[in-house]
Design a protein around this motif. Structure first.
Motif, PDB file in Angstrom:
ATOM      1  N   LEU A   1     -10.889   3.089   5.268  1.00  0.00           N
ATOM      2  CA  LEU A   1     -10.938   2.411   6.553  1.00  0.00           C
ATOM      3  C   LEU A   1     -12.382   2.417   7.019  1.00  0.00           C
ATOM      4  O   LEU A   1     -13.007   3.476   7.105  1.00  0.00           O
ATOM      5  CB  LEU A   1     -10.047   3.123   7.569  1.00  0.00           C
ATOM      6  CG  LEU A   1      -8.587   3.307   7.181  1.00  0.00           C
ATOM      7  CD1 LEU A   1      -7.844   4.059   8.277  1.00  0.00           C
ATOM      8  CD2 LEU A   1      -7.925   1.978   6.889  1.00  0.00           C
ATOM      9  N   ASP A   2     -12.941   1.250   7.298  1.00  0.00           N
ATOM     10  CA  ASP A   2     -14.343   1.130   7.694  1.00  0.00           C
ATOM     11  C   ASP A   2     -14.413   0.757   9.164  1.00  0.00           C
ATOM     12  O   ASP A   2     -13.954  -0.299   9.568  1.00  0.00           O
ATOM     13  CB  ASP A   2     -15.028   0.072   6.830  1.00  0.00           C
ATOM     14  CG  ASP A   2     -16.540   0.061   6.998  1.00  0.00           C
ATOM     15  OD1 ASP A   2     -17.028   0.362   8.101  1.00  0.00           O
ATOM     16  OD2 ASP A   2     -17.227  -0.260   6.019  1.00  0.00           O
ATOM     17  N   CYS A   3     -14.989   1.637   9.954  1.00  0.00           N
ATOM     18  CA  CYS A   3     -15.098   1.381  11.392  1.00  0.00           C
ATOM     19  C   CYS A   3     -16.531   1.044  11.798  1.00  0.00           C
ATOM     20  O   CYS A   3     -16.937   1.277  12.927  1.00  0.00           O
ATOM     21  CB  CYS A   3     -14.530   2.546  12.188  1.00  0.00           C
ATOM     22  SG  CYS A   3     -15.216   4.146  11.799  1.00  0.00           S
ATOM     23  N   SER A   4     -17.290   0.462  10.871  1.00  0.00           N
ATOM     24  CA  SER A   4     -18.630  -0.031  11.196  1.00  0.00           C
ATOM     25  C   SER A   4     -18.507  -1.195  12.177  1.00  0.00           C
ATOM     26  O   SER A   4     -17.428  -1.742  12.380  1.00  0.00           O
ATOM     27  CB  SER A   4     -19.326  -0.549   9.926  1.00  0.00           C
ATOM     28  OG  SER A   4     -19.475   0.459   8.962  1.00  0.00           O
ATOM     29  N   LEU A   5     -19.612  -1.586  12.752  1.00  0.00           N
ATOM     30  CA  LEU A   5     -19.610  -2.795  13.575  1.00  0.00           C
ATOM     31  C   LEU A   5     -19.181  -3.969  12.706  1.00  0.00           C
ATOM     32  O   LEU A   5     -19.513  -4.026  11.522  1.00  0.00           O
ATOM     33  CB  LEU A   5     -20.993  -3.061  14.150  1.00  0.00           C
ATOM     34  CG  LEU A   5     -21.531  -2.026  15.131  1.00  0.00           C
ATOM     35  CD1 LEU A   5     -22.964  -2.350  15.512  1.00  0.00           C
ATOM     36  CD2 LEU A   5     -20.653  -1.951  16.368  1.00  0.00           C
TER      37      LEU A   5
ATOM     38  N   LYS B   1       0.907   1.666   9.652  1.00  0.00           N
ATOM     39  CA  LYS B   1       1.175   0.749   8.538  1.00  0.00           C
ATOM     40  C   LYS B   1       0.848   1.360   7.175  1.00  0.00           C
ATOM     41  O   LYS B   1       1.231   0.805   6.153  1.00  0.00           O
ATOM     42  CB  LYS B   1       0.373  -0.540   8.723  1.00  0.00           C
ATOM     43  CG  LYS B   1       0.819  -1.349   9.920  1.00  0.00           C
ATOM     44  CD  LYS B   1      -0.024  -2.591  10.085  1.00  0.00           C
ATOM     45  CE  LYS B   1       0.416  -3.369  11.311  1.00  0.00           C
ATOM     46  NZ  LYS B   1      -0.398  -4.568  11.505  1.00  0.00           N
ATOM     47  N   LEU B   2       0.146   2.490   7.172  1.00  0.00           N
ATOM     48  CA  LEU B   2      -0.229   3.119   5.907  1.00  0.00           C
ATOM     49  C   LEU B   2       0.924   3.969   5.383  1.00  0.00           C
ATOM     50  O   LEU B   2       1.588   4.646   6.162  1.00  0.00           O
ATOM     51  CB  LEU B   2      -1.472   3.994   6.093  1.00  0.00           C
ATOM     52  CG  LEU B   2      -2.754   3.272   6.481  1.00  0.00           C
ATOM     53  CD1 LEU B   2      -3.861   4.279   6.756  1.00  0.00           C
ATOM     54  CD2 LEU B   2      -3.166   2.295   5.398  1.00  0.00           C
ATOM     55  N   PRO B   3       1.146   3.957   4.079  1.00  0.00           N
ATOM     56  CA  PRO B   3       2.213   4.789   3.519  1.00  0.00           C
ATOM     57  C   PRO B   3       1.943   6.271   3.758  1.00  0.00           C
ATOM     58  O   PRO B   3       0.791   6.706   3.759  1.00  0.00           O
ATOM     59  CB  PRO B   3       2.176   4.476   2.014  1.00  0.00           C
ATOM     60  CG  PRO B   3       1.243   3.345   1.831  1.00  0.00           C
ATOM     61  CD  PRO B   3       0.428   3.194   3.066  1.00  0.00           C
ATOM     62  N   ALA B   4       3.005   7.024   3.961  1.00  0.00           N
ATOM     63  CA  ALA B   4       2.864   8.478   4.132  1.00  0.00           C
ATOM     64  C   ALA B   4       2.264   9.079   2.869  1.00  0.00           C
ATOM     65  O   ALA B   4       2.561   8.644   1.760  1.00  0.00           O
ATOM     66  CB  ALA B   4       4.224   9.099   4.433  1.00  0.00           C
ATOM     67  N   GLY B   5       1.402  10.045   3.038  1.00  0.00           N
ATOM     68  CA  GLY B   5       0.840  10.761   1.903  1.00  0.00           C
ATOM     69  C   GLY B   5      -0.350  10.100   1.242  1.00  0.00           C
ATOM     70  O   GLY B   5      -0.957  10.677   0.351  1.00  0.00           O
ATOM     71  N   VAL B   6      -0.722   8.894   1.664  1.00  0.00           N
ATOM     72  CA  VAL B   6      -1.870   8.226   1.063  1.00  0.00           C
ATOM     73  C   VAL B   6      -3.149   8.932   1.515  1.00  0.00           C
ATOM     74  O   VAL B   6      -3.248   9.385   2.648  1.00  0.00           O
ATOM     75  CB  VAL B   6      -1.904   6.717   1.436  1.00  0.00           C
ATOM     76  CG1 VAL B   6      -2.192   6.503   2.911  1.00  0.00           C
ATOM     77  CG2 VAL B   6      -2.916   5.975   0.598  1.00  0.00           C
ATOM     78  N   ASP B   7      -4.109   9.074   0.600  1.00  0.00           N
ATOM     79  CA  ASP B   7      -5.407   9.654   0.955  1.00  0.00           C
ATOM     80  C   ASP B   7      -6.190   8.625   1.764  1.00  0.00           C
ATOM     81  O   ASP B   7      -6.321   7.466   1.338  1.00  0.00           O
ATOM     82  CB  ASP B   7      -6.203  10.027  -0.290  1.00  0.00           C
ATOM     83  CG  ASP B   7      -5.663  11.266  -0.986  1.00  0.00           C
ATOM     84  OD1 ASP B   7      -4.877  12.009  -0.367  1.00  0.00           O
ATOM     85  OD2 ASP B   7      -6.028  11.484  -2.149  1.00  0.00           O
ATOM     86  N   ILE B   8      -6.714   9.051   2.903  1.00  0.00           N
ATOM     87  CA  ILE B   8      -7.474   8.158   3.782  1.00  0.00           C
ATOM     88  C   ILE B   8      -8.903   8.654   3.862  1.00  0.00           C
ATOM     89  O   ILE B   8      -9.154   9.821   4.150  1.00  0.00           O
ATOM     90  CB  ILE B   8      -6.869   8.120   5.201  1.00  0.00           C
ATOM     91  CG1 ILE B   8      -5.415   7.658   5.163  1.00  0.00           C
ATOM     92  CG2 ILE B   8      -7.709   7.218   6.110  1.00  0.00           C
ATOM     93  CD1 ILE B   8      -4.682   7.825   6.487  1.00  0.00           C
ATOM     94  N   VAL B   9      -9.839   7.742   3.598  1.00  0.00           N
ATOM     95  CA  VAL B   9     -11.262   8.020   3.785  1.00  0.00           C
ATOM     96  C   VAL B   9     -11.769   7.035   4.818  1.00  0.00           C
ATOM     97  O   VAL B   9     -11.518   5.839   4.724  1.00  0.00           O
ATOM     98  CB  VAL B   9     -12.059   7.868   2.472  1.00  0.00           C
ATOM     99  CG1 VAL B   9     -13.554   8.039   2.721  1.00  0.00           C
ATOM    100  CG2 VAL B   9     -11.577   8.865   1.434  1.00  0.00           C
ATOM    101  N   VAL B  10     -12.457   7.558   5.825  1.00  0.00           N
ATOM    102  CA  VAL B  10     -13.006   6.715   6.877  1.00  0.00           C
ATOM    103  C   VAL B  10     -14.510   6.598   6.663  1.00  0.00           C
ATOM    104  O   VAL B  10     -15.190   7.597   6.396  1.00  0.00           O
ATOM    105  CB  VAL B  10     -12.707   7.297   8.277  1.00  0.00           C
ATOM    106  CG1 VAL B  10     -13.139   6.315   9.360  1.00  0.00           C
ATOM    107  CG2 VAL B  10     -11.220   7.625   8.421  1.00  0.00           C
ATOM    108  N   ALA B  11     -15.007   5.374   6.760  1.00  0.00           N
ATOM    109  CA  ALA B  11     -16.429   5.109   6.561  1.00  0.00           C
ATOM    110  C   ALA B  11     -16.992   4.372   7.771  1.00  0.00           C
ATOM    111  O   ALA B  11     -16.266   3.726   8.515  1.00  0.00           O
ATOM    112  CB  ALA B  11     -16.641   4.267   5.299  1.00  0.00           C
ATOM    113  N   SER B  12     -18.284   4.486   7.944  1.00  0.00           N
ATOM    114  CA  SER B  12     -19.046   3.688   8.905  1.00  0.00           C
ATOM    115  C   SER B  12     -20.475   3.657   8.375  1.00  0.00           C
ATOM    116  O   SER B  12     -20.770   4.284   7.358  1.00  0.00           O
ATOM    117  CB  SER B  12     -18.975   4.284  10.319  1.00  0.00           C
ATOM    118  OG  SER B  12     -19.553   5.567  10.363  1.00  0.00           O
ATOM    119  N   ASP B  13     -21.343   2.958   9.061  1.00  0.00           N
ATOM    120  CA  ASP B  13     -22.710   2.782   8.556  1.00  0.00           C
ATOM    121  C   ASP B  13     -23.333   4.092   8.083  1.00  0.00           C
ATOM    122  O   ASP B  13     -23.627   4.260   6.911  1.00  0.00           O
ATOM    123  CB  ASP B  13     -23.616   2.172   9.630  1.00  0.00           C
ATOM    124  CG  ASP B  13     -23.161   0.790  10.055  1.00  0.00           C
ATOM    125  OD1 ASP B  13     -22.450   0.136   9.275  1.00  0.00           O
ATOM    126  OD2 ASP B  13     -23.521   0.371  11.162  1.00  0.00           O
TER     127      ASP B  13
END
Length: 107
Positions: A28-32, A58-70
């Motif tokens: 998931l990318d929360c950059s501008l 909306k994401l399946p349970a147990g999925v690995d989530i990585v959050v990115a930004s600039d």
């Protein structure tokens, strides 16, 4: 306690690349939005932090989530929200998209 950085310090770009190739992670990318349009990790999903609840549902349970930004700073806030307010396990991309590009990964 409010701690911006996850205990593990985030995932390094090279390791994230391997997980993406094996389809083991959602980024998931929360950059501008303007920055996301110019440069983003292939397969990542643009998110607005205010809509994380909707996205997380909306994401399946147990999925690995990585959050990115600039530079990774905004990602730390979003990962904290996911973990502490939405009950989802999440980490950040260490150094953000800037580090991803500095290591020569495609955008």
């Amino acid at each position: 306690e409010f701690a911006l950085s996850p205990a593990d310090g985030g995932i390094p770009p090279g390791e994230l690349q391997q997980k993406l190739q094996r389809k083991e992670v959602v980024v998931l990318d929360c950059s501008l939005s303007s920055r996301y349009r110019m440069h983003h990790i292939p397969g990542s999903h643009f998110v607005v932090r205010a809509r994380l609840r909707e996205i997380a549902a909306k994401l399946p349970a147990g999925v690995d989530i990585v959050v990115a930004s600039d530079d990774g700073l905004l990602a730390r806030y979003a990962a904290w929200d996911l973990r502490h307010q939405l009950g989802r396990d999440a980490t950040v991309l260490r150094g953000g998209v800037d580090a991803w590009m500095a290591q020569g990964h495609t955008t």
